[in-house]
Design a protein around this motif. Structure first.
Motif, PDB file in Angstrom:
ATOM      1  N   VAL A 260      85.047  25.666  81.630  1.00 55.66           N
ATOM      2  CA  VAL A 260      85.133  24.207  81.681  1.00 55.66           C
ATOM      3  C   VAL A 260      86.342  23.802  82.496  1.00 55.66           C
ATOM      4  O   VAL A 260      86.288  22.952  83.368  1.00 55.66           O
ATOM      5  CB  VAL A 260      85.231  23.631  80.258  1.00 55.66           C
ATOM      6  CG1 VAL A 260      85.489  22.131  80.306  1.00 55.66           C
ATOM      7  CG2 VAL A 260      83.928  23.888  79.515  1.00 55.66           C
ATOM      8  N   GLY A 261      87.489  24.418  82.179  1.00 58.89           N
ATOM      9  CA  GLY A 261      88.698  24.110  82.918  1.00 58.89           C
ATOM     10  C   GLY A 261      88.892  25.159  83.987  1.00 58.89           C
ATOM     11  O   GLY A 261      88.153  25.240  84.955  1.00 58.89           O
ATOM     12  N   ALA A 262      89.887  26.016  83.791  1.00 60.06           N
ATOM     13  CA  ALA A 262      90.131  27.077  84.753  1.00 60.06           C
ATOM     14  C   ALA A 262      89.243  28.267  84.444  1.00 60.06           C
ATOM     15  O   ALA A 262      88.813  28.457  83.323  1.00 60.06           O
ATOM     16  CB  ALA A 262      91.599  27.500  84.658  1.00 60.06           C
ATOM     17  N   PRO A 263      88.956  29.087  85.458  1.00 55.33           N
ATOM     18  CA  PRO A 263      88.204  30.309  85.176  1.00 55.33           C
ATOM     19  C   PRO A 263      88.961  31.183  84.184  1.00 55.33           C
ATOM     20  O   PRO A 263      90.143  31.430  84.338  1.00 55.33           O
ATOM     21  CB  PRO A 263      88.118  30.982  86.552  1.00 55.33           C
ATOM     22  CG  PRO A 263      88.301  29.873  87.534  1.00 55.33           C
ATOM     23  CD  PRO A 263      89.248  28.917  86.874  1.00 55.33           C
ATOM     24  N   ALA A 264      88.259  31.636  83.151  1.00 57.16           N
ATOM     25  CA  ALA A 264      88.863  32.514  82.162  1.00 57.16           C
ATOM     26  C   ALA A 264      88.213  33.884  82.284  1.00 57.16           C
ATOM     27  O   ALA A 264      87.524  34.169  83.252  1.00 57.16           O
ATOM     28  CB  ALA A 264      88.626  31.939  80.764  1.00 57.16           C
ATOM     29  N   ASP A 265      88.449  34.752  81.314  1.00 59.44           N
ATOM     30  CA  ASP A 265      87.608  35.928  81.243  1.00 59.44           C
ATOM     31  C   ASP A 265      86.175  35.402  81.293  1.00 59.44           C
ATOM     32  O   ASP A 265      85.875  34.369  80.705  1.00 59.44           O
ATOM     33  CB  ASP A 265      87.833  36.659  79.920  1.00 59.44           C
ATOM     34  CG  ASP A 265      89.278  37.113  79.744  1.00 59.44           C
ATOM     35  OD1 ASP A 265      89.967  37.229  80.769  1.00 59.44           O
ATOM     36  OD2 ASP A 265      89.687  37.337  78.608  1.00 59.44           O
ATOM     37  N   PRO A 266      85.277  36.066  82.009  1.00 57.14           N
ATOM     38  CA  PRO A 266      83.953  35.481  82.252  1.00 57.14           C
ATOM     39  C   PRO A 266      83.077  35.476  81.008  1.00 57.14           C
ATOM     40  O   PRO A 266      82.178  36.283  80.846  1.00 57.14           O
ATOM     41  CB  PRO A 266      83.373  36.371  83.348  1.00 57.14           C
ATOM     42  CG  PRO A 266      84.072  37.672  83.190  1.00 57.14           C
ATOM     43  CD  PRO A 266      85.461  37.337  82.716  1.00 57.14           C
ATOM     44  N   LEU A 267      83.373  34.540  80.125  1.00 58.28           N
ATOM     45  CA  LEU A 267      82.642  34.389  78.885  1.00 58.28           C
ATOM     46  C   LEU A 267      81.852  33.093  78.925  1.00 58.28           C
ATOM     47  O   LEU A 267      81.821  32.390  79.930  1.00 58.28           O
ATOM     48  CB  LEU A 267      83.618  34.395  77.707  1.00 58.28           C
ATOM     49  CG  LEU A 267      84.560  35.607  77.624  1.00 58.28           C
ATOM     50  CD1 LEU A 267      85.548  35.415  76.489  1.00 58.28           C
ATOM     51  CD2 LEU A 267      83.792  36.884  77.439  1.00 58.28           C
ATOM     52  N   ALA A 268      81.227  32.738  77.800  1.00 54.79           N
ATOM     53  CA  ALA A 268      80.385  31.545  77.755  1.00 54.79           C
ATOM     54  C   ALA A 268      81.190  30.317  77.365  1.00 54.79           C
ATOM     55  O   ALA A 268      80.806  29.563  76.475  1.00 54.79           O
ATOM     56  CB  ALA A 268      79.219  31.764  76.800  1.00 54.79           C
ATOM     57  N   VAL A 269      82.302  30.090  78.044  1.00 54.11           N
ATOM     58  CA  VAL A 269      83.140  28.947  77.703  1.00 54.11           C
ATOM     59  C   VAL A 269      82.558  27.628  78.207  1.00 54.11           C
ATOM     60  O   VAL A 269      83.092  26.563  77.905  1.00 54.11           O
ATOM     61  CB  VAL A 269      84.582  29.132  78.229  1.00 54.11           C
ATOM     62  CG1 VAL A 269      85.268  30.250  77.470  1.00 54.11           C
ATOM     63  CG2 VAL A 269      84.592  29.421  79.726  1.00 54.11           C
ATOM     64  N   HIS A 270      81.441  27.693  78.948  1.00 46.78           N
ATOM     65  CA  HIS A 270      80.766  26.448  79.311  1.00 46.78           C
ATOM     66  C   HIS A 270      80.305  25.703  78.066  1.00 46.78           C
ATOM     67  O   HIS A 270      80.052  24.507  78.105  1.00 46.78           O
ATOM     68  CB  HIS A 270      79.590  26.718  80.241  1.00 46.78           C
ATOM     69  CG  HIS A 270      78.575  27.667  79.705  1.00 46.78           C
ATOM     70  ND1 HIS A 270      78.728  29.027  79.774  1.00 46.78           N
ATOM     71  CD2 HIS A 270      77.387  27.471  79.077  1.00 46.78           C
ATOM     72  CE1 HIS A 270      77.680  29.614  79.222  1.00 46.78           C
ATOM     73  NE2 HIS A 270      76.854  28.697  78.786  1.00 46.78           N
ATOM     74  N   GLY A 271      80.211  26.413  76.936  1.00 45.94           N
ATOM     75  CA  GLY A 271      79.844  25.772  75.687  1.00 45.94           C
ATOM     76  C   GLY A 271      80.863  24.758  75.207  1.00 45.94           C
ATOM     77  O   GLY A 271      80.532  23.884  74.395  1.00 45.94           O
ATOM     78  N   LEU A 272      82.107  24.834  75.685  1.00 44.80           N
ATOM     79  CA  LEU A 272      83.117  23.867  75.262  1.00 44.80           C
ATOM     80  C   LEU A 272      82.716  22.450  75.652  1.00 44.80           C
ATOM     81  O   LEU A 272      82.936  21.504  74.900  1.00 44.80           O
ATOM     82  CB  LEU A 272      84.482  24.217  75.859  1.00 44.80           C
ATOM     83  CG  LEU A 272      85.089  25.570  75.492  1.00 44.80           C
ATOM     84  CD1 LEU A 272      86.473  25.716  76.115  1.00 44.80           C
ATOM     85  CD2 LEU A 272      85.152  25.775  73.990  1.00 44.80           C
ATOM     86  N   ALA A 273      82.158  22.289  76.841  1.00 48.26           N
ATOM     87  CA  ALA A 273      81.740  20.953  77.279  1.00 48.26           C
ATOM     88  C   ALA A 273      80.610  20.422  76.396  1.00 48.26           C
ATOM     89  O   ALA A 273      80.578  19.232  76.059  1.00 48.26           O
ATOM     90  CB  ALA A 273      81.290  20.995  78.739  1.00 48.26           C
ATOM     91  N   VAL A 274      79.690  21.304  76.009  1.00 52.60           N
ATOM     92  CA  VAL A 274      78.611  20.906  75.103  1.00 52.60           C
ATOM     93  C   VAL A 274      79.190  20.495  73.758  1.00 52.60           C
ATOM     94  O   VAL A 274      78.775  19.495  73.157  1.00 52.60           O
ATOM     95  CB  VAL A 274      77.608  22.065  74.930  1.00 52.60           C
ATOM     96  CG1 VAL A 274      76.557  21.712  73.883  1.00 52.60           C
ATOM     97  CG2 VAL A 274      76.951  22.405  76.261  1.00 52.60           C
ATOM     98  N   ALA A 275      80.178  21.267  73.294  1.00 50.13           N
ATOM     99  CA  ALA A 275      80.802  20.953  72.004  1.00 50.13           C
ATOM    100  C   ALA A 275      81.446  19.585  72.011  1.00 50.13           C
ATOM    101  O   ALA A 275      81.367  18.838  71.030  1.00 50.13           O
ATOM    102  CB  ALA A 275      81.834  22.022  71.656  1.00 50.13           C
ATOM    103  N   VAL A 276      82.111  19.244  73.103  1.00 55.19           N
ATOM    104  CA  VAL A 276      82.758  17.932  73.205  1.00 55.19           C
ATOM    105  C   VAL A 276      81.728  16.819  73.072  1.00 55.19           C
ATOM    106  O   VAL A 276      81.929  15.846  72.343  1.00 55.19           O
ATOM    107  CB  VAL A 276      83.526  17.804  74.535  1.00 55.19           C
ATOM    108  CG1 VAL A 276      84.027  16.374  74.740  1.00 55.19           C
ATOM    109  CG2 VAL A 276      84.704  18.777  74.565  1.00 55.19           C
TER     110      VAL A 276
END
Length: 289
Positions: A260-276
């Motif tokens: 969502v923000g900066a590239p992290a370890d390539p995990l499923a952090v796109h879920g953070l935007a859904v959570a918001v």
């Protein structure tokens, strides 16, 4: 600054507060003044030494992946966030260190106004983990999902994210948590002997996928799913491979995702935007214990 760390494997008594140098945001990162941070079951397993073969630890070892707070440094190349913004997110999973006065986040999203600091401080890891597994299982509208261990931290979030995708969710939990699961929108079931029959009674047409958050019942879960490829576990069950079940632990080599923000370890952090978005609509709760 103050930070939580341990210098040997052991019980909770090995954990202590230490004075350490404050970290700084590097390229693609932000630093926050932490208002709240989380402790996951995985952290306790790392500290105990039970995961030493999977997660090698050097001492002193810092703790915590999840945190929420106020941005006070922005690294090179970061856009869309500024000093003073309230955010929640994750450190690099290999680094940890969120249980401290200041933490560097590798992935983040705006803190939902509907969440307390404590809810936001423990949310990101559960959201990432649940999203990663639901993506791997390709859970979507019209599917029936069984969440084994649905009343725990990750299970609770997985139930809600799967429901938001349009799935029907059955969740196992102790009986005293059944009303809680109903309040989330899941159909509750109990653990233990007879699980296959109980799930069949609730879903006579079968289930499409099984998300195991608890461990200890993989043969039954494979039988319920009808195919080991439709079961993913996050429990430290090292018999998973023998049962043909994928054990998802967030290894960068195994999973992919978009930050969502900066590239992290390539995990499923796109879920953070859904959570918001879900939190803003009152559709995602993060129980605090």
């Amino acid at each position: 600054m103050r930070a939580i760390q341990f210098i040997e494997y052991g019980p909770p008594s090995v954990v202590h507060v230490a004075e350490v140098a404050a970290p700084h945001a590097g390229p693609g990162e932000i630093r926050i003044a932490v208002r709240a941070s989380g402790v996951s079951p995985g952290e306790t397993l790392i500290r105990s030494g039970k995961l030493r073969e999977v997660v090698p630890t050097t001492f002193p070892s810092r703790t915590g992946v999840d945190a929420a707070g106020v941005v006070d440094e922005v690294g090179d190349g970061v856009t869309g966030v500024g000093i003073g913004d309230e955010v929640f997110g994750m450190t690099h999973t290999a680094v940890r260190g969120a249980n401290a006065d200041f933490a560097v986040l590798a992935a983040w999203a705006p803190k939902p106004a509907t969440w307390s600091w404590e809810e936001a401080g423990g949310a990101a890891g559960a959201v990432e983990t649940a999203t990663r597994v639901l993506d791997r299982l390709a859970v979507g509208a019209g599917h029936t999902l069984l969440v084994q261990g649905a009343a725990g931290g990750v299970g609770t979030v997985a139930v809600q994210l799967a429901l938001a995708r349009g799935a029907t969710v059955i969740g196992t939990a102790s009986e005293h948590n059944h009303d809680f699961l109903r309040s989330l929108g899941a159909r509750p079931a109990t653990y233990g002997t007879g699980l296959v029959e109980r799930i069949h009674a609730l879903a006579p047409s079968g289930v499409d996928a099984v998300f195991d958050c608890a461990g200890g019942a993989l043969p039954d879960l494979v039988a319920i799913a009808g195919d080991a490829a439709r079961v993913v576990t996050i429990a430290p069950d090292f018999t998973a491979a023998a049962h043909g079940v994928h054990m998802s632990h967030g290894a960068p080599a195994d999973e992919t995702g978009t930050a969502v923000g900066a590239p992290a370890d390539p995990l499923a952090v796109h879920g953070l935007a859904v959570a918001v978005a879900l939190a803003g609509a009152g559709r995602l709760r993060v129980p605090v214990a």
